[in-house]
Design an enzyme around this catalytic site. Structure first.
Site: not given
Ligand code: GTP
Ligand code: SPV
Ligand code: MN
Length: 588
Positions: A70, A199, A208, A228, A250, A252, A279, A372
């Site tokens: 983004r 993207y 989003k 979110h 994002s 996290c 999400d 992704r």
């Molecule tokens: P968006 O799709 O961008 O909104 O992200 P999201 O909040 O769904 O994040 P996602 O669950 O994909 O996690 C992103 C990164 O954080 C990955 O590389 C995970 O491996 C890492 N991660 C997720 N949960 C944990 C956790 O409990 N501990 C640690 N250390 N890392 C984590």
């Molecule tokens: C984020 O960035 O919080 C996502 C991926 O979930 S995107 O759809 O690219 O914004």
């Molecule tokens: Mn997101």
């Protein structure tokens, strides 16, 4: 023609006149039509078919190398009044924006096909659901929207022949020119114009752009909320399910928490976790006065790196068919995919995310950190039986959380709703690869909505306060978590992932009134021994450290919050000013 709705037809005519495509294809959502588009996408090189035995229905896509995330600095809220975009958004006068962007869109689809994609955010027939139409010149967008939304004729049927209540999305890859890339939202017109990107977050306009930026504005006006947030259900051994919504910025941990597999000790007792969404949540007050949530999406656009059989087997299983991978490593030996953290065996004969020959020994990453997968929700082994329920699910707890090496403890509970809104509003987190710019910089990201709130953030805080008044004693309890505290060497202290269930159990205990808490200046915390560490190689002493509230750090934090709050001027609700004063007083 898929619809008789004149509002739709007139608008499509106008956009065709502007962009001048050679051909216009209306997407009905049928398998035959989608197969044709897949074939076309492969023929044009936009996508590549992967090994159809190992990964049936799966494809690989590579974005341009300057178009991988983004672009917050090129994202605009084009409200009529600048004040309505607020201090945290880029604002652009809508008259000027339409004029400038019209120059870029003029003739941009010459020699191309325009696809007309009707889609529903939310289950067809649900009162929560809203229709969008996206016009795009990208087959990648069509095929992603098919996974991420309820797409095709069903969406026009839901809209009906008369309604004008649909979001008008216009997208063109144009020349993928970074300097002319714009992601523009016109909340008062239900309109989104996106140009010069390919993207995900910039071009899958249902996600989003609509389901957060436009929908947050609609929610403010109509008395509901677009957030979110993931949504998960925890089923106890008696078969009762309690639902939690959680907002993390994002990359996290939302996808990971939403699909977690409970540790052995809970599985043995009969606990299960169900994923409703990973999400986005749309939340409304139901007839019973409680807060109810749906996931408006139909798939997962998840972060690939770090997803493994160990960290998130449910996400991995979701990607084994009908999935589009973006910017991952291609294994040339068997035409499958790989990314950092999948396993310890990177392919030797492989192409990196840019499509270049890649040597895993080179020390360079093979997959882009923001690579992704786009996977259908129905593939997920723990998808909730309520996933398509038009009523949604009732929320017992809301969690805010971020990525903080220090300061924020493993978990704490707010004193009440307004204090919970304060806790959400002061969230801070390290930036990630999900957006362009520096990674690892701590910034304020209220409710994980900094990049996604479609109106003035001060008004958004006020809306949260207002929702709490309406919910009264039926309001969900509000918590904050941080899985990312690090030790002196920079290693994560808390094991995270499935073990986050141990924290969720304390949270549910608080909702049910079955577990105690200790009062600290920032909120209620668990007694260290109330976080079950059975089967882990950390003990209650480590948990005690993770829960530590360092007053000196928190005083600095309070000063930072005061500065941040200064941005909002008159729009900062009195309730939050009082909350900050309360925190400062408790810190002494
Ligand atoms: P968006 O799709 O961008 O909104 O992200 P999201 O909040 O769904 O994040 P996602 O669950 O994909 O996690 C992103 C990164 O954080 C990955 O590389 C995970 O491996 C890492 N991660 C997720 N949960 C944990 C956790 O409990 N501990 C640690 N250390 N890392 C984590
Ligand atoms: C984020 O960035 O919080 C996502 C991926 O979930 S995107 O759809 O690219 O914004
Ligand atoms: Mn997101």
């Amino acid at each position: 023609m898929l619809t008789k709705n004149k509002n739709v037809l007139d608008w499509v005519d106008k956009m065709v006149a502007l962009t001048k495509p050679d051909e216009v294809v209306w997407i009905d959502g049928s398998d035959e039509q989608l197969e044709q588009i897949r074939a076309k996408s492969v023929a044009s090189g936009e996508m590549q078919a992967l090994n159809q035995e190992k990964l049936p229905g799966c494809y690989l896509h590579r974005t341009a190398i300057n178009d991988v995330a983004r672009v917050e600095h090129r994202t605009f809220i084009c409200s009529r009044k600048e004040e309505d975009a607020g201090p945290t958004n880029n604002w652009w006068n809508p008259t000027e924006a339409y004029a400038e962007l019209s120059k870029l869109f003029d003739g941009c689809m010459k020699g191309r096909t325009m696809y007309v994609i009707p889609y529903s955010m939310g289950p067809i027939g649900s009162e929560f659901s809203k229709v969008g139409v996206e016009l795009t010149d990208s087959t990648y967008v069509v095929l992603n929207m098919d996974i991420m939304t309820r797409m095709g004729k069903q969406a026009f049927d839901h809209l009906g022949d008369e309604s004008n209540d649909f979001v008008r999305g216009l997208h063109s890859k144009a020349q993928l020119d970074e300097e002319k890339r714009y992601i523009c939202h016109f909340p008062e017109d239900n309109t989104i114009w996106s140009i010069n990107s390919g993207y995900g977050g910039n071009v899958l306009l249902g996600k989003k752009c609509f389901a957060l930026r436009i929908a947050s504005y609609q929610g403010k006006n109509e008395g509901w909320m677009a957030e979110h947030m993931l949504i998960l259900g925890i089923e106890n051994p008696q078969g009762e399910v309690k639902y939690i919504a959680a907002a993390f910025p994002s990359a996290c941990g939302k996808t990971n928490l939403a699909m977690l597999i409970p540790p052995q000790l809970y599985r043995d007792k009969g606990y299960k976790v169900w994923c409703v969404g990973d999400d986005i949540a749309w939340l409304r007050i139901g007839p019973d006065g409680r807060l109810w949530a749906i996931n408006p999406e139909n798939g997962f656009f998840g972060v690939a790196p770090g997803t493994s059989e160990k960290s998130n087997p449910n996400a991995l299983a979701s990607t084994r068919q009908g999935t589009i991978f973006t910017n991952v490593v291609q294994n040339l030996d068997d035409n499958t995919v790989w990314w950092e953290g999948l396993d310890k065996n990177p392919p030797k004969n492989a192409l990196n995310w840019k499509g270049e020959k890649w040597d895993p020994a080179s020390g360079e990453k093979g997959a882009h950190p923001n690579s992704r997968f786009t996977a259908p929700a129905k593939n997920c082994p723990c998808i909730s039986p309520e996933f398509n329920n038009p009523q949604g699910v009732p929320i017992s707890a809301i969690i805010f959380g971020g990525r903080r090496a220090k300061t924020a403890p493993l978990v704490y509970q707010s004193f009440d709703w307004n204090h919970g809104v304060f806790v959400g509003s002061i969230m801070a987190s390290e930036t990630t690869a999900a957006a362009t710019g520096k990674v690892g910089v701590v910034r304020r990201d209220p409710m994980a909505m900094l990049p996604f709130c479609g109106y003035h953030m001060g008004d958004y805080f006020a809306h949260w306060i207002e929702m709490g008044k309406k919910l009264g004693d039926k309001a969900p309890k509000i918590f904050n978590t941080n899985w990312f505290r690090t030790d002196e060497e920079g290693h994560f202290i808390w094991p995270g992932f499935g073990d986050n269930m141990r924290v969720l159990m304390w949270i549910l205990g608080r909702c049910e009134g079955t577990v105690d808490a200790v009062e600290t200046p920032i909120g209620y915390e668990p007694k260290p021994e109330d976080i079950n560490v059975e089967g882990l190689d950390i003990d209650t002493e480590v948990v005690k450290g993770l829960l530590d509230v360092d007053k000196a750090l928190w005083k600095e934090e309070a000063a930072g919050i005061r500065e941040f709050y200064g941005k909002f001027g008159d729009k900062l609700p009195q309730e939050l000013k009082d909350q900050l004063a309360g925190l400062e007083k408790r810190l002494g």
